[in-house]
Design a protein around this motif. Structure first.
Motif, mmCIF file in Angstrom:
data_model
loop_
_atom_site.group_PDB
_atom_site.id
_atom_site.type_symbol
_atom_site.label_atom_id
_atom_site.label_comp_id
_atom_site.label_asym_id
_atom_site.label_seq_id
_atom_site.Cartn_x
_atom_site.Cartn_y
_atom_site.Cartn_z
ATOM 1 N N THR A 1 0.840 -1.197 0.000
ATOM 2 C CA THR A 1 0.000 0.000 0.000
ATOM 3 C C THR A 1 0.876 1.249 0.000
ATOM 4 O O THR A 1 1.901 1.290 0.683
ATOM 5 C CB THR A 1 -0.922 0.007 1.235
ATOM 6 O OG1 THR A 1 -1.763 -1.156 1.196
ATOM 7 C CG2 THR A 1 -1.780 1.253 1.291
ATOM 8 N N ASP A 2 0.454 2.250 -0.732
ATOM 9 C CA ASP A 2 1.199 3.506 -0.793
ATOM 10 C C ASP A 2 0.812 4.464 0.324
ATOM 11 O O ASP A 2 1.667 5.145 0.902
ATOM 12 C CB ASP A 2 0.960 4.195 -2.139
ATOM 13 C CG ASP A 2 1.484 3.375 -3.296
ATOM 14 O OD1 ASP A 2 2.709 3.289 -3.445
ATOM 15 O OD2 ASP A 2 0.660 2.805 -4.033
ATOM 16 N N LEU A 3 -0.497 4.526 0.625
ATOM 17 C CA LEU A 3 -0.973 5.538 1.557
ATOM 18 C C LEU A 3 -2.148 5.015 2.371
ATOM 19 O O LEU A 3 -3.043 4.366 1.826
ATOM 20 C CB LEU A 3 -1.418 6.792 0.793
ATOM 21 C CG LEU A 3 -1.871 7.994 1.629
ATOM 22 C CD1 LEU A 3 -0.683 8.640 2.339
ATOM 23 C CD2 LEU A 3 -2.588 9.031 0.756
ATOM 24 N N VAL A 4 -2.137 5.313 3.657
ATOM 25 C CA VAL A 4 -3.298 5.126 4.527
ATOM 26 C C VAL A 4 -3.889 6.515 4.740
ATOM 27 O O VAL A 4 -3.189 7.440 5.156
ATOM 28 C CB VAL A 4 -2.908 4.492 5.873
ATOM 29 C CG1 VAL A 4 -4.127 4.449 6.807
ATOM 30 C CG2 VAL A 4 -2.347 3.100 5.664
ATOM 31 N N ALA A 5 -5.173 6.691 4.446
ATOM 32 C CA ALA A 5 -5.836 7.985 4.569
ATOM 33 C C ALA A 5 -7.033 7.843 5.506
ATOM 34 O O ALA A 5 -7.888 6.965 5.309
ATOM 35 C CB ALA A 5 -6.294 8.484 3.205
ATOM 36 N N LEU A 6 -7.093 8.696 6.518
ATOM 37 C CA LEU A 6 -8.147 8.575 7.528
ATOM 38 C C LEU A 6 -8.418 9.924 8.179
ATOM 39 O O LEU A 6 -7.684 10.888 7.980
ATOM 40 C CB LEU A 6 -7.742 7.545 8.588
ATOM 41 C CG LEU A 6 -6.332 7.671 9.205
ATOM 42 C CD1 LEU A 6 -6.248 8.758 10.260
ATOM 43 C CD2 LEU A 6 -5.886 6.350 9.809
ATOM 44 N N SER A 7 -9.483 9.968 8.946
ATOM 45 C CA SER A 7 -9.773 11.128 9.790
ATOM 46 C C SER A 7 -9.293 10.814 11.196
ATOM 47 O O SER A 7 -9.698 9.799 11.781
ATOM 48 C CB SER A 7 -11.272 11.428 9.823
ATOM 49 O OG SER A 7 -11.722 11.877 8.559
#
Length: 382
Positions: free
Chosen positions: A154-160
């Motif tokens: 995975t390249d990026l984990v994106a979250l709030s």
């Protein structure tokens, strides 16, 4: 960052705001503008009108001071902060600079991320980006589920960092440690965290984060911040450019090339663009100073003295609480009996909160007190 001055919160702070027609109980939606911020905006307006009373205004100096203030607030270096128009603009800028907007690569996000961001990833998936959305279980995102999603490169984990839906708060340090161990970077939407809960970018390990300023930072629409960890800047390849990305620019239209420029080696060099909402920046000059003086820790403690008894009273009345307990979240989401009539009851009682088809959300701020909480409960169960 802790810079408390011991000034009382609650009703003692109401004099800092104009009289309100309603009890405002959802700063997670939009924070009222203080009188001090209004005065800063008025000074900016005088400057823009060419009035002699505005001659002391210095856009550049105020912008630099605001950048330093926000960096101090989140434990960053000023060089790691760039101005952006909004949180979504910041998230899009990160994706673009990482080469993920063109449909290549893989992003892991979760079902409690901001709905606008989930729309973003759904659209990017249509263009070929490999996107996995980790589902919510029991009103939270489990680290084990995130770990399972990261078994694939995975390249990026994106979250709030804090979910706007129900206030679920990620253990960002644990998320970053997991993601980095798997070779992924982490982006966090911090609009419900910055200025609301103690938050330090270095301690968390987050690589990128962004927020607008009209919520807990007590600013206005049209300006936000993007943090890019200093040792991650060399991994970026921006494809959107503007004059704020350079430290020096010389026009020579009769020569080749017609302009000479020197790139900035900081976050602004990667993400800066053009003009910004300078009036909103002027307001932030007051609001961030006030926030740093009060101390986010003091604000979080004050809010907890309101949300803890509210949670207890709601549970006693048969409400389903959607916000995980002991999360330190700045907001509380719940489902009361008779949800379909709650909006009308709160309106009649003069109480501002966010009422959705499936939940109610409240988020008290520095000027709220237990009397406001009592009024809310009385209106909910009238």
């Amino acid at each position: 960052m802790k810079m408390e001055i011991g000034r009382p919160l609650g009703v003692a702070r109401r004099a800092d705001f104009a009289p309100m027609s309603r009890i405002h109980l959802d700063a997670a939606y939009m924070h009222p503008m203080s009188l001090g911020a209004r005065q800063a905006l008025d000074r900016y307006a005088e400057y823009r009108m060419g009035s002699s009373s505005g001659e002391g205004h210095d856009d550049g100096a105020i912008r630099e001071q605001v950048q330093r203030m926000f960096a101090t607030l989140i434990g960053a270096k000023p060089a790691e902060i760039a101005f952006v128009p909004s949180t979504m603009a910041g998230e899009n800028a990160v994706l673009s600079a990482l080469g993920l907007s063109g449909g290549k690569g893989r992003v892991v996000t979760d079902a409690l991320h901001f709905t606008g961001s989930l729309y973003l990833y759904e659209r990017l998936a249509e263009h070929g980006l490999d996107v996995e959305v980790v589902p919510a279980r029991d009103d939270r995102i489990e680290l084990t589920d995130l770990a399972a999603a990261l078994e694939k490169p995975t390249d990026l984990v994106a979250l709030s960092s804090v979910s706007n839906y129900n206030g679920f708060r990620h253990d960002l340090e644990a998320v970053c440690a997991l993601a980095h161990a798997r070779g992924a970077l982490v982006y966090a939407d911090i609009i419900q965290a910055a200025g609301a809960v103690p938050f330090d970018v270095k301690a968390s390990g987050v690589d990128f984060c962004a927020c607008a300023t009209y919520k807990w930072l007590m600013g206005d629409f049209g300006v936000g911040f993007l943090y890019a960890r200093g040792d991650r800047l060399d991994r970026l390849d921006p494809i959107a450019f503007g004059y704020r990305q350079v430290s020096e620019m010389i026009a020579q239209p009769m020569a080749d090339p017609p302009v000479l420029w020197r790139a900035r080696p900081d976050a602004t060099g990667a993400f800066g663009m053009g003009t910004m909402a300078s009036g909103a920046v002027a307001q932030l000059h007051h609001s961030l100073d006030d926030l740093l003086r009060i101390g986010v820790e003091a604000l979080a403690r004050h809010r907890e003295t309101l949300l803890t008894p509210l949670r207890e009273r709601l549970v006693a009345k048969g409400c389903r609480i959607l916000t995980p307990e002991a999360s330190g979240s700045p907001l509380l989401a719940f489902v009361p009996p008779g949800l379909d009539t709650v909006g009308a009851r709160l309106e009649a009682a003069g109480i501002f909160a966010s009422v959705y088809e499936d939940r109610v959300r409240v988020a008290p701020t520095l000027f709220n007190d237990l009397d406001d909480i009592g009024a809310l409960v009385a209106a909910l169960f009238a």
